[in-house]
Design a protein around this motif. Structure first.
Motif, PDB file in Angstrom:
ATOM      1  N   MET A   1     -34.262 -66.201  36.440  1.00  0.00           N
ATOM      2  CA  MET A   1     -32.840 -66.537  36.367  1.00  0.00           C
ATOM      3  C   MET A   1     -32.684 -68.051  36.421  1.00  0.00           C
ATOM      4  O   MET A   1     -33.488 -68.761  37.045  1.00  0.00           O
ATOM      5  CB  MET A   1     -32.078 -65.912  37.533  1.00  0.00           C
ATOM      6  N   THR A   2     -31.644 -68.536  35.774  1.00  0.00           N
ATOM      7  CA  THR A   2     -31.412 -69.972  35.753  1.00  0.00           C
ATOM      8  C   THR A   2     -29.941 -70.289  35.998  1.00  0.00           C
ATOM      9  O   THR A   2     -29.062 -69.459  35.746  1.00  0.00           O
ATOM     10  CB  THR A   2     -31.820 -70.582  34.400  1.00  0.00           C
ATOM     11  N   TRP A   3     -29.716 -71.483  36.489  1.00  0.00           N
ATOM     12  CA  TRP A   3     -28.370 -72.047  36.583  1.00  0.00           C
ATOM     13  C   TRP A   3     -28.305 -73.254  35.649  1.00  0.00           C
ATOM     14  O   TRP A   3     -29.195 -74.109  35.660  1.00  0.00           O
ATOM     15  CB  TRP A   3     -28.064 -72.518  38.005  1.00  0.00           C
TER      16      TRP A   3
ATOM     17  N   ALA B   1     -31.434 -75.464  37.588  1.00  0.00           N
ATOM     18  CA  ALA B   1     -32.465 -74.867  38.433  1.00  0.00           C
ATOM     19  C   ALA B   1     -32.868 -73.526  37.849  1.00  0.00           C
ATOM     20  O   ALA B   1     -32.060 -72.860  37.194  1.00  0.00           O
ATOM     21  CB  ALA B   1     -31.971 -74.697  39.864  1.00  0.00           C
ATOM     22  N   ALA B   2     -34.109 -73.135  38.122  1.00  0.00           N
ATOM     23  CA  ALA B   2     -34.610 -71.856  37.649  1.00  0.00           C
ATOM     24  C   ALA B   2     -35.453 -71.222  38.749  1.00  0.00           C
ATOM     25  O   ALA B   2     -36.037 -71.921  39.586  1.00  0.00           O
ATOM     26  CB  ALA B   2     -35.446 -72.038  36.394  1.00  0.00           C
TER      27      ALA B   2
ATOM     28  N   SER C   1     -39.005 -64.303  38.596  1.00  0.00           N
ATOM     29  CA  SER C   1     -38.481 -62.960  38.850  1.00  0.00           C
ATOM     30  C   SER C   1     -38.640 -62.530  40.309  1.00  0.00           C
ATOM     31  O   SER C   1     -37.739 -61.886  40.863  1.00  0.00           O
ATOM     32  CB  SER C   1     -39.161 -61.954  37.925  1.00  0.00           C
ATOM     33  N   ALA C   2     -39.751 -62.892  40.920  1.00  0.00           N
ATOM     34  CA  ALA C   2     -39.981 -62.511  42.317  1.00  0.00           C
ATOM     35  C   ALA C   2     -39.488 -63.568  43.300  1.00  0.00           C
ATOM     36  O   ALA C   2     -39.571 -63.367  44.511  1.00  0.00           O
ATOM     37  CB  ALA C   2     -41.470 -62.259  42.547  1.00  0.00           C
ATOM     38  N   GLY C   3     -38.995 -64.671  42.756  1.00  0.00           N
ATOM     39  CA  GLY C   3     -38.488 -65.725  43.621  1.00  0.00           C
ATOM     40  C   GLY C   3     -39.546 -66.649  44.186  1.00  0.00           C
ATOM     41  O   GLY C   3     -39.258 -67.460  45.058  1.00  0.00           O
TER      42      GLY C   3
ATOM     43  N   TYR D   1     -20.481 -74.465  36.119  1.00  0.00           N
ATOM     44  CA  TYR D   1     -21.826 -73.966  36.379  1.00  0.00           C
ATOM     45  C   TYR D   1     -21.946 -72.537  35.846  1.00  0.00           C
ATOM     46  O   TYR D   1     -21.079 -71.685  36.097  1.00  0.00           O
ATOM     47  CB  TYR D   1     -22.118 -74.007  37.875  1.00  0.00           C
ATOM     48  N   TYR D   2     -23.027 -72.308  35.100  1.00  0.00           N
ATOM     49  CA  TYR D   2     -23.254 -71.019  34.460  1.00  0.00           C
ATOM     50  C   TYR D   2     -24.565 -70.397  34.932  1.00  0.00           C
ATOM     51  O   TYR D   2     -25.581 -71.086  35.082  1.00  0.00           O
ATOM     52  CB  TYR D   2     -23.347 -71.188  32.940  1.00  0.00           C
ATOM     53  N   CYS D   3     -24.528 -69.109  35.072  1.00  0.00           N
ATOM     54  CA  CYS D   3     -25.713 -68.306  35.358  1.00  0.00           C
ATOM     55  C   CYS D   3     -26.275 -67.827  34.009  1.00  0.00           C
ATOM     56  O   CYS D   3     -25.510 -67.527  33.088  1.00  0.00           O
ATOM     57  CB  CYS D   3     -25.278 -67.128  36.217  1.00  0.00           C
ATOM     58  N   ASN D   4     -27.589 -67.742  33.921  1.00  0.00           N
ATOM     59  CA  ASN D   4     -28.223 -67.393  32.648  1.00  0.00           C
ATOM     60  C   ASN D   4     -29.499 -66.601  32.874  1.00  0.00           C
ATOM     61  O   ASN D   4     -30.222 -66.811  33.846  1.00  0.00           O
ATOM     62  CB  ASN D   4     -28.538 -68.680  31.886  1.00  0.00           C
ATOM     63  N   THR D   5     -29.776 -65.705  31.937  1.00  0.00           N
ATOM     64  CA  THR D   5     -31.079 -65.075  31.862  1.00  0.00           C
ATOM     65  C   THR D   5     -31.413 -64.813  30.409  1.00  0.00           C
ATOM     66  O   THR D   5     -30.513 -64.691  29.576  1.00  0.00           O
ATOM     67  CB  THR D   5     -31.148 -63.775  32.683  1.00  0.00           C
ATOM     68  N   GLU D   6     -32.686 -64.764  30.106  1.00  0.00           N
ATOM     69  CA  GLU D   6     -33.138 -64.465  28.757  1.00  0.00           C
ATOM     70  C   GLU D   6     -33.842 -63.126  28.775  1.00  0.00           C
ATOM     71  O   GLU D   6     -34.792 -62.911  29.539  1.00  0.00           O
ATOM     72  CB  GLU D   6     -34.094 -65.545  28.241  1.00  0.00           C
TER      73      GLU D   6
END
Length: 116
Positions: A34-36, A49-50, A53-55, A94-99
């Motif tokens: 996940m990214t911001w 920031a990114a 998956s497991a943090g 600010y946006y949340c993003n995932t690919e």
């Protein structure tokens, strides 16, 4: 369908703090990084920031290192961005993003304004 919903933005004085949240649904959250991102008026959207998956792994742009912390709670399908020592130049949407499978998904964004 994939949904990303940001919250937590607002108006804060320089030096203050905010915590952004992004609630995810419609996909297997724990399987994806996940990214911001943020976009200031008149500027291009930039990755802030990114988190893996497991943090376990995180990445930050230089301008926020030491001030922002990205984290996630896979049990709650939520990713966070803790922002401390905020500066006027942090003002942006600010946006949340995932690919997923080479397709970018975005939330609607949350406004952060840093001003006295």
């Amino acid at each position: 369908q994939v949904q990303l919903v940001e919250s937590g933005g607002g108006l804060v004085q320089p030096g203050g703090s905010l915590r952004l949240s992004c609630a995810a649904s419609g996909f297997s959250f724990s399987g994806y990084a996940m990214t911001w991102y943020r976009q200031a008026p008149g500027k291009e959207r930039e990755l802030v920031a990114a988190i893996s998956s497991a943090g376990i792994s995180t990445h930050y742009i230089d301008s926020v290192k030491g001030r922002f912390t990205i984290s996630r709670d896979n049990a709650k399908n939520t990713v966070y961005l803790q922002m401390n020592s905020l500066k006027p130049e942090d003002t942006a949407v600010y946006y949340c993003n995932t690919e997923i499978r080479f397709y970018d998904y975005w939330g609607q964004g949350t406004q952060v304004t840093v001003s006295s």
